[in-house]
Design a protein around this motif. Structure first.
Motif, short mmCIF file in Angstrom:
data_model
loop_
_atom_site.label_atom_id
_atom_site.label_comp_id
_atom_site.label_asym_id
_atom_site.label_seq_id
_atom_site.Cartn_x
_atom_site.Cartn_y
_atom_site.Cartn_z
N ALA A 185 -1.23 5.50 7.57
CA ALA A 185 -0.90 6.79 8.20
C ALA A 185 -0.60 7.85 7.15
O ALA A 185 -1.02 9.00 7.27
CB ALA A 185 0.29 6.61 9.14
N VAL A 186 0.14 7.46 6.09
CA VAL A 186 0.47 8.42 5.03
C VAL A 186 -0.79 8.90 4.33
O VAL A 186 -0.97 10.11 4.08
CB VAL A 186 1.45 7.78 4.02
N LEU A 187 -1.68 7.97 3.99
CA LEU A 187 -2.92 8.34 3.31
C LEU A 187 -3.77 9.26 4.19
O LEU A 187 -4.39 10.21 3.70
CB LEU A 187 -3.71 7.09 2.94
N ALA A 188 -3.80 8.98 5.50
CA ALA A 188 -4.56 9.84 6.40
C ALA A 188 -3.94 11.22 6.50
O ALA A 188 -4.65 12.24 6.52
CB ALA A 188 -4.66 9.18 7.78
N ASP A 189 -2.61 11.29 6.56
CA ASP A 189 -1.94 12.58 6.64
C ASP A 189 -2.20 13.43 5.39
O ASP A 189 -2.26 14.67 5.47
CB ASP A 189 -0.43 12.38 6.80
N PRO A 202 0.81 -1.23 0.00
CA PRO A 202 0.00 0.00 0.00
C PRO A 202 0.83 1.27 0.00
O PRO A 202 0.37 2.32 -0.43
CB PRO A 202 -0.83 -0.12 1.28
N LEU A 203 2.10 1.20 0.47
CA LEU A 203 2.95 2.39 0.41
C LEU A 203 3.18 2.81 -1.03
O LEU A 203 3.19 4.00 -1.36
CB LEU A 203 4.29 2.11 1.09
N GLY A 204 3.38 1.83 -1.92
CA GLY A 204 3.56 2.15 -3.32
C GLY A 204 2.31 2.75 -3.93
O GLY A 204 2.38 3.68 -4.75
N ARG A 205 1.15 2.23 -3.54
CA ARG A 205 -0.10 2.79 -4.07
C ARG A 205 -0.34 4.20 -3.52
O ARG A 205 -0.90 5.06 -4.22
CB ARG A 205 -1.27 1.86 -3.71
N ALA A 206 0.09 4.44 -2.28
CA ALA A 206 -0.02 5.79 -1.74
C ALA A 206 0.92 6.74 -2.47
O ALA A 206 0.57 7.90 -2.75
CB ALA A 206 0.29 5.78 -0.24
N LEU A 207 2.12 6.25 -2.81
CA LEU A 207 3.10 7.08 -3.52
C LEU A 207 2.56 7.54 -4.87
O LEU A 207 2.81 8.67 -5.30
CB LEU A 207 4.40 6.31 -3.70
N ASP A 242 6.79 15.43 -0.17
CA ASP A 242 6.24 14.28 0.54
C ASP A 242 6.44 13.00 -0.25
O ASP A 242 6.76 11.95 0.31
CB ASP A 242 4.75 14.50 0.82
N ALA A 243 6.25 13.07 -1.56
CA ALA A 243 6.46 11.90 -2.40
C ALA A 243 7.93 11.49 -2.41
O ALA A 243 8.25 10.29 -2.39
CB ALA A 243 5.97 12.18 -3.83
#
Length: 495
Positions: free
Chosen positions: A322-326, A159-164, A171-172
């Motif tokens: 957490a990244v997606l929420a931020d 999911p980190l890759g999908r968030a990226l 941030d990216a």
């Protein structure tokens, strides 16, 4: 004053009996007054007695675990809720206890209750499996890792890759570097495991450049076979990283690294970590269990590798949330991670405890509570080096909530060096470890009993009683016993 220690009432002049009665036959004298049982209820339930009712101070935040063994009131537990209320300084839990006393039952009660409160449960490597039936019952996701079953790609960004892909700007860039660091860290841990020794600094530099080249070249997640193939190819980028002036010198620099990676693809680990992830973790599932029981019989090396990959992938899921929420792209989530059979992952090779330590240190910032479970602190002392043993003991020391099930006196002596135990607490916990009677149907005296310690506060002794479907869902002995646990319950047995 009379000869029976009575007193004279100043207003009436009559004789008033002492608190335990007159010391004469037939006068109702008692030699001991036992304290009454204390119960807790709402002001609606106890409106006739309120405000003249007091409890023992047990927290009422979280999942009902059982009744206080001294006062009878309900005791609740939730590491994240206790953290938010200022009762503890971090959401880490550590559970110690002899086999068969109900450690997994406590973990399952917490999973069930926390899922009901909206917290996502993650079972990070189920080796037996103990949690599969419960997670399925809760409507969660079960991933079965093993040869011919589900595979985990150690280099999968998840999911980190999908968030990226949904981010841009600084941030990216930071997240891109985080993904790179995670890939390299896990790859180093796996190489350390199969080699039974640490990776050298030059080899780490070469692996890091390999990960960078593959990330730039591929339009998919890189895999371990991709890393092995590029190392064997030896392009200019890798020769530059190896400080090699010729192909022959480069081959000397990677002479030990290539066989190490080949073991991940062709050795005993073949079919588990050598392809893309087949079943990604569902971020919306109420609970997720990664079942690695199918590799448990293959030895500690494979189990340790499976656990390390599971931990890394699962913590990546938590960080992605957490990244997606931020970024305002998803709601804020809370997680409860269960790390059972902890010792099996840590004793695989020197240095593996560093990887686990790095993964678990930031749980507070992640909005994640963790529960580590093992039988004894001796399990941590079985690690290869003194440095590893000291770091592993730090897991227990840092946990704000320490739960002790039945433990012998020798183990309590060691625990007392880290967390002070009073004499009554030591006596209580050691009494639970007494040998059970040797006859059919006997029950271990410590089953379902726990002492919860937070800091220097007095411990909270609690007795867990299973109810309803818990008898079946929490049963870990069904395969051995070959009987329905409900029949044991009806016969008066307890888990």
């Amino acid at each position: 004053m009379t000869n029976h220690d009575s007193t004279v009432d100043a207003h009436t002049g009559g004789t008033v009996a002492p608190s335990w009665g007159f010391r004469i036959p037939g006068a109702g004298r008692v030699s001991h007054l036992a304290p009454g049982m204390e119960y807790q209820g709402t002001t609606v339930q106890l409106c006739g007695m309120y405000p003249f009712v007091a409890g023992s101070g047990s927290p009422m935040l979280g999942v009902p675990i059982g009744r206080h063994m001294l006062w009878g009131e309900v005791l609740c537990l939730d590491p994240l809720a206790w953290l938010n209320a200022g009762l503890v300084t971090n959401p880490g839990m550590f559970l110690l206890g002899q086999p068969g006393v109900g450690k997994s039952s406590l973990a399952k009660r917490l999973i069930t209750g926390l899922v009901g409160y909206g917290t996502q449960a993650l079972v990070l490597g189920d080796t037996k499996p103990d949690y599969t039936r419960l997670v399925s019952h809760l409507g969660g996701q079960v991933i079965r890792v093993g040869r011919g079953l589900d595979r985990i790609n150690p280099l999968d960004s998840g999911p980190l890759g999908r968030a990226l892909a949904r981010m841009s700007g600084p941030d990216a860039d930071r997240l891109r570097l985080e993904i790179r660091g995670r890939r390299l860290s896990l790859l180093l841990a796996l190489c350390t495991l199969v080699r039974a020794g640490r990776v050298t600094n030059p080899e780490e530099v070469i692996l890091g450049r390999t990960v960078d080249v593959l990330t730039a070249r591929l339009d998919r997640e890189p895999t371990v076979p991709d890393v092995l193939g590029l190392l064997e190819e030896g392009p200019d980028e890798l020769r530059a990283a190896a400080r090699a002036g010729s192909p022959e010198e480069y081959q000397r620099r990677v002479a030990e690294l290539i066989p190490t990676l080949a073991l991940l693809c062709e050795g005993s680990l073949k079919g588990v970590f050598d392809a893309e992830t087949t079943t990604p973790i569902d971020l919306d599932a109420p609970a997720v269990s990664v079942d690695i029981s199918h590799v448990a019989a293959a030895g500690d090396q494979l189990v340790a590798a499976a656990m390390l990959c599971t931990w890394a992938y699962s913590f990546g899921v938590v960080d992605a949330a957490a990244v997606l929420a931020d970024q305002g792209l998803a709601p804020r989530r809370q997680f409860f991670g269960v790390m059972d059979e902890l010792w099996r992952a840590l004793r695989g090779a020197p240095g593996l405890v560093d990887h686990a330590d790095a993964l678990t240190r930031l749980n507070r910032q992640r909005g994640m509570a963790s529960l580590m479970i093992t039988h004894s602190l001796d399990d941590l002392d079985a690690l290869p080096t003194e440095e590893d043993r000291a770091k592993a003991r730090g897991f227990f020391e840092r946990a704000a909530i320490k739960v002790m099930a039945a433990l012998p006196g020798r183990e309590l002596d060691r625990i007392n060096q880290i967390t002070r135990l009073s004499a009554p607490e030591r006596e209580m916990v050691s009494s639970w470890a007494a040998p059970e009677a040797l006859f059919a149907g006997s029950v271990h005296p410590g089953r379902g009993k726990y002492l919860i310690k937070t800091g220097e506060r007095p411990g909270l002794p609690v007795a867990l009683t299973l109810v309803g479907d818990e008898w079946d869902l929490y049963d870990t002995d069904m395969a051995v016993r070959g009987t329905d646990v409900r029949s044991v319950a009806r016969a008066g047995g307890r888990r």
